[in-house]
Design a protein around this motif. Structure first.
Motif, PDB file in Angstrom:
ATOM      1  N   ALA A 159      43.976  32.226  10.905  1.00  0.00           N
ATOM      2  CA  ALA A 159      45.139  32.666  11.127  1.00  0.00           C
ATOM      3  C   ALA A 159      45.361  34.145  11.176  1.00  0.00           C
ATOM      4  CB  ALA A 159      45.848  32.413   9.666  1.00  0.00           C
ATOM      5  N   ILE A 160      44.450  34.846  10.563  1.00  0.00           N
ATOM      6  CA  ILE A 160      44.345  36.389  10.309  1.00  0.00           C
ATOM      7  C   ILE A 160      44.178  36.951  11.571  1.00  0.00           C
ATOM      8  CG2 ILE A 160      43.614  38.386   9.362  1.00  0.00           C
ATOM      9  CD1 ILE A 160      42.708  36.967   6.758  1.00  0.00           C
ATOM     10  N   ALA A 161      43.181  36.199  12.358  1.00  0.00           N
ATOM     11  CA  ALA A 161      42.758  36.692  13.834  1.00  0.00           C
ATOM     12  C   ALA A 161      43.847  36.674  14.714  1.00  0.00           C
ATOM     13  CB  ALA A 161      41.510  35.894  14.352  1.00  0.00           C
ATOM     14  N   GLN A 162      44.495  35.377  14.874  1.00  0.00           N
ATOM     15  CA  GLN A 162      45.574  35.026  15.440  1.00  0.00           C
ATOM     16  C   GLN A 162      46.685  36.090  15.361  1.00  0.00           C
ATOM     17  OE1 GLN A 162      46.301  31.978  17.276  1.00  0.00           O
ATOM     18  NE2 GLN A 162      48.356  32.400  18.019  1.00  0.00           N
ATOM     19  N   ALA A 163      47.026  36.340  14.071  1.00  0.00           N
ATOM     20  CA  ALA A 163      48.109  37.593  13.914  1.00  0.00           C
ATOM     21  C   ALA A 163      47.600  38.836  14.548  1.00  0.00           C
ATOM     22  CB  ALA A 163      48.548  37.506  12.489  1.00  0.00           C
ATOM     23  N   CYS A 164      46.634  39.075  14.441  1.00  0.00           N
ATOM     24  CA  CYS A 164      46.009  40.423  14.950  1.00  0.00           C
ATOM     25  C   CYS A 164      45.692  40.496  16.274  1.00  0.00           C
ATOM     26  CB  CYS A 164      44.547  40.619  14.007  1.00  0.00           C
ATOM     27  SG  CYS A 164      43.933  42.327  14.453  1.00  0.00           S
ATOM     28  N   PHE A 165      45.194  39.677  16.855  1.00  0.00           N
ATOM     29  CA  PHE A 165      44.444  39.581  18.409  1.00  0.00           C
ATOM     30  C   PHE A 165      45.584  38.782  19.306  1.00  0.00           C
ATOM     31  CE2 PHE A 165      40.619  40.170  15.804  1.00  0.00           C
ATOM     32  CZ  PHE A 165      40.430  41.367  16.287  1.00  0.00           C
ATOM     33  N   VAL A 166      46.139  37.890  18.672  1.00  0.00           N
ATOM     34  CA  VAL A 166      47.060  37.334  19.697  1.00  0.00           C
ATOM     35  C   VAL A 166      48.508  37.668  19.511  1.00  0.00           C
ATOM     36  CG1 VAL A 166      47.872  34.986  20.505  1.00  0.00           C
ATOM     37  CG2 VAL A 166      45.653  35.198  19.839  1.00  0.00           C
ATOM     38  N   ASP A 167      49.183  37.485  18.517  1.00  0.00           N
ATOM     39  CA  ASP A 167      50.482  37.898  18.035  1.00  0.00           C
ATOM     40  C   ASP A 167      50.619  39.246  18.035  1.00  0.00           C
ATOM     41  OD1 ASP A 167      51.283  35.110  17.777  1.00  0.00           O
ATOM     42  OD2 ASP A 167      50.433  35.310  15.869  1.00  0.00           O
ATOM     43  N   ARG A 168      49.695  40.246  17.835  1.00  0.00           N
ATOM     44  CA  ARG A 168      49.377  41.695  17.919  1.00  0.00           C
ATOM     45  C   ARG A 168      50.521  42.356  16.921  1.00  0.00           C
ATOM     46  NH1 ARG A 168      45.799  43.907  18.562  1.00  0.00           N
ATOM     47  NH2 ARG A 168      46.516  45.754  19.669  1.00  0.00           N
ATOM     48  N   LEU A 169      50.496  41.811  15.540  1.00  0.00           N
ATOM     49  CA  LEU A 169      51.368  42.129  14.629  1.00  0.00           C
ATOM     50  C   LEU A 169      50.579  43.411  13.757  1.00  0.00           C
ATOM     51  CD1 LEU A 169      52.304  38.519  13.189  1.00  0.00           C
ATOM     52  CD2 LEU A 169      53.607  40.091  14.778  1.00  0.00           C
ATOM     53  N   PHE A 170      49.469  43.531  13.658  1.00  0.00           N
ATOM     54  CA  PHE A 170      48.917  44.758  13.161  1.00  0.00           C
ATOM     55  C   PHE A 170      47.601  44.904  13.822  1.00  0.00           C
ATOM     56  CE2 PHE A 170      48.187  41.056  10.528  1.00  0.00           C
ATOM     57  CZ  PHE A 170      46.963  40.737  10.456  1.00  0.00           C
ATOM     58  N   PHE A 172      43.644  46.035  14.392  1.00  0.00           N
ATOM     59  CA  PHE A 172      42.285  45.592  13.687  1.00  0.00           C
ATOM     60  C   PHE A 172      41.887  46.563  12.716  1.00  0.00           C
ATOM     61  CE2 PHE A 172      37.432  45.844  13.934  1.00  0.00           C
ATOM     62  CZ  PHE A 172      37.358  44.598  13.093  1.00  0.00           C
ATOM     63  N   ASP A 173      41.995  48.164  12.690  1.00  0.00           N
ATOM     64  CA  ASP A 173      41.836  48.958  11.710  1.00  0.00           C
ATOM     65  C   ASP A 173      42.606  48.655  10.552  1.00  0.00           C
ATOM     66  OD1 ASP A 173      40.171  50.383  13.279  1.00  0.00           O
ATOM     67  OD2 ASP A 173      41.480  51.870  13.950  1.00  0.00           O
ATOM     68  N   ARG A 174      43.974  48.169  10.743  1.00  0.00           N
ATOM     69  CA  ARG A 174      44.824  47.890   9.406  1.00  0.00           C
ATOM     70  C   ARG A 174      43.974  46.495   8.955  1.00  0.00           C
ATOM     71  NH1 ARG A 174      50.278  48.281   7.898  1.00  0.00           N
ATOM     72  NH2 ARG A 174      50.321  47.830   5.496  1.00  0.00           N
ATOM     73  N   ALA A 175      43.687  45.621   9.588  1.00  0.00           N
ATOM     74  CA  ALA A 175      43.140  44.490   9.107  1.00  0.00           C
ATOM     75  C   ALA A 175      41.770  44.977   8.040  1.00  0.00           C
ATOM     76  CB  ALA A 175      42.490  43.435  10.175  1.00  0.00           C
ATOM     77  N   ALA A 177      41.456  47.563   6.573  1.00  0.00           N
ATOM     78  CA  ALA A 177      41.586  48.314   5.552  1.00  0.00           C
ATOM     79  C   ALA A 177      42.558  47.170   4.454  1.00  0.00           C
ATOM     80  CB  ALA A 177      42.781  49.130   6.023  1.00  0.00           C
ATOM     81  N   GLU A 178      42.925  46.163   4.866  1.00  0.00           N
ATOM     82  CA  GLU A 178      43.534  45.259   4.159  1.00  0.00           C
ATOM     83  C   GLU A 178      42.628  44.002   3.464  1.00  0.00           C
ATOM     84  OE1 GLU A 178      46.516  45.576   2.680  1.00  0.00           O
ATOM     85  OE2 GLU A 178      47.441  47.208   4.052  1.00  0.00           O
ATOM     86  N   PHE A 179      41.881  43.539   4.443  1.00  0.00           N
ATOM     87  CA  PHE A 179      41.190  42.321   3.976  1.00  0.00           C
ATOM     88  C   PHE A 179      39.706  42.611   3.691  1.00  0.00           C
ATOM     89  CE2 PHE A 179      44.637  41.079   6.569  1.00  0.00           C
ATOM     90  CZ  PHE A 179      45.269  40.217   5.911  1.00  0.00           C
ATOM     91  N   ASP A 180      39.174  41.555   2.952  1.00  0.00           N
ATOM     92  CA  ASP A 180      37.684  41.462   2.412  1.00  0.00           C
ATOM     93  C   ASP A 180      36.842  41.884   3.665  1.00  0.00           C
ATOM     94  OD1 ASP A 180      35.163  39.921   1.641  1.00  0.00           O
ATOM     95  OD2 ASP A 180      35.976  40.972  -0.005  1.00  0.00           O
ATOM     96  N   PRO A 181      35.618  42.536   3.583  1.00  0.00           N
ATOM     97  CA  PRO A 181      34.653  42.756   4.887  1.00  0.00           C
ATOM     98  C   PRO A 181      34.205  41.189   5.316  1.00  0.00           C
ATOM     99  CG  PRO A 181      34.345  44.405   3.163  1.00  0.00           C
ATOM    100  CD  PRO A 181      35.369  43.533   2.584  1.00  0.00           C
ATOM    101  N   TYR A 182      33.941  40.372   4.274  1.00  0.00           N
ATOM    102  CA  TYR A 182      33.601  38.889   4.778  1.00  0.00           C
ATOM    103  C   TYR A 182      34.660  38.280   5.544  1.00  0.00           C
ATOM    104  CZ  TYR A 182      32.055  34.138   4.659  1.00  0.00           C
ATOM    105  OH  TYR A 182      31.877  33.003   4.889  1.00  0.00           O
ATOM    106  N   VAL A 183      35.864  38.558   5.087  1.00  0.00           N
ATOM    107  CA  VAL A 183      36.922  37.963   5.725  1.00  0.00           C
ATOM    108  C   VAL A 183      37.237  38.309   7.265  1.00  0.00           C
ATOM    109  CG1 VAL A 183      39.565  37.619   5.817  1.00  0.00           C
ATOM    110  CG2 VAL A 183      38.281  37.224   3.732  1.00  0.00           C
ATOM    111  N   VAL A 184      36.865  39.804   7.307  1.00  0.00           N
ATOM    112  CA  VAL A 184      37.188  40.486   8.604  1.00  0.00           C
ATOM    113  C   VAL A 184      36.005  40.055   9.487  1.00  0.00           C
ATOM    114  CG1 VAL A 184      36.959  42.773   9.610  1.00  0.00           C
ATOM    115  CG2 VAL A 184      38.435  42.596   7.846  1.00  0.00           C
ATOM    116  N   GLU A 185      34.795  39.666   9.017  1.00  0.00           N
ATOM    117  CA  GLU A 185      33.403  39.448   9.857  1.00  0.00           C
ATOM    118  C   GLU A 185      33.918  37.782  10.363  1.00  0.00           C
ATOM    119  OE1 GLU A 185      29.010  38.427   9.316  1.00  0.00           O
ATOM    120  OE2 GLU A 185      29.889  39.522   7.780  1.00  0.00           O
TER     121      GLU A 185
END
Length: 287
Positions: A159-170, A172-175, A177-185
């Protein structure tokens, strides 16, 4: 304060949208609670519609303002207010001026919080996409809203990837900064193959705030006007609008003048009645 979908349309356009939504949901409520067969035939509003008389417009305007004050989408606000009215025992679908009953407000806010936690909720306006970002307060607030919503729902990396890369709501740098490194991976892993649609072309007018040019709404020296990117243009437009209103009605605030005139008439009638009563009492005493 209003929901993000309405922050780049004028107050009149928002009221028209609120009214159209009300008509649709009126018929939906009538079909569900009364008669499905005749629901589509229900007009829901006076034949002359929103602009038929000042009272109808004022009722819709005020109801829309209440929805904006809660920051809720109009369909959610209207539907929940109608349902609350039926639970209170109302036997008719409420009119716009009957939607915002004080008894319904606590429940309405609870339902809104439940809705926010249960499902992703963000604006689809292109003004909120990363490619259109230019630091407007509404854009900053929307990004924070989306991120807070994802965190509150403990959203999956997909869901986070969808918001970041498809919907382009924020970004990747913001992601990061906001989410745990494991979640980002995990998010990057899920993002394989994801692609965003090209954003539509936008003009400068698409970024005008909803309050732009409203009479007496512009205060360039205080917040939020002092941070506004079009405060000078707004001040010029607002002055022209006030000038046009004064030319047409003889006053910059015709509604205030109308209320004063009606109040003067009421006072005059009241005094005339009292004078007539005193005259009658004097006549009775003389006889």
């Amino acid at each position: 304060m209003k929901w993000f979908d309405y922050r780049f349309i004028s107050a009149v356009q928002a009221t028209e949208l609120f009214y159209e939504t009300y008509i649709h949901l009126y018929r939906e409520a009538f079909r569900r609670n009364f008669d499905a067969g005749t629901a589509t035939l229900k007009r829901a509003v006076p034949a002359r519609g929103l602009w038929g008389n000042p009272g109808e417009f004022s009722a819709a305007w005020r109801a829309r303002q209440v929805a904006d004050g809660f920051g809720m989408p109009y369909d959610f606000f209207i539907r929940e207010c109608m349902e609350a009215a039926f639970r209170r025992g109302i036997t008719r679908v409420p009119r716009p001026n009957q939607l915002y009953n004080l008894l319904s407000m606590p429940h309405l806010q609870e339902r809104w919080e439940e809705r926010r936690r249960a499902l992703p909720l963000f604006s689809e306006l292109p003004q909120y996409r990363v490619g259109a970002f230019c630091g407007l307060p509404a854009q900053i607030e929307h990004q924070q809203w989306v991120i807070d919503s994802l965190k509150a729902r403990h959203a999956r990396p997909f869901a986070i990837a969808q918001a970041c890369f498809v919907d382009r709501l924020f970004t990747f740098d913001r992601a990061k900064a906001e989410f745990d490194p494991y979640v980002v991976e995990q998010m990057l892993s899920e993002a394989a193959g994801m692609k965003a649609d090209p954003p539509p072309a936008l003009r400068a007018t698409n970024f005008l705030p909803s309050c732009f040019g409203l009479p007496h709404a512009c205060s360039p020296s205080i917040s939020p006007c002092i941070e506004c990117h079009v405060r000078e243009e707004c001040r010029t437009a607002e002055a022209k609008v006030r000038e046009k209103v004064a030319q047409r009605y003889g006053n910059e605030k015709p509604r205030d003048e109308e209320k004063l005139a009606l109040n003067r008439e009421r006072v005059a009638r009241h005094r005339a009645k009292k004078a007539l009563a005193r005259t009658g009492m004097s006549s009775s005493g003389s006889s």
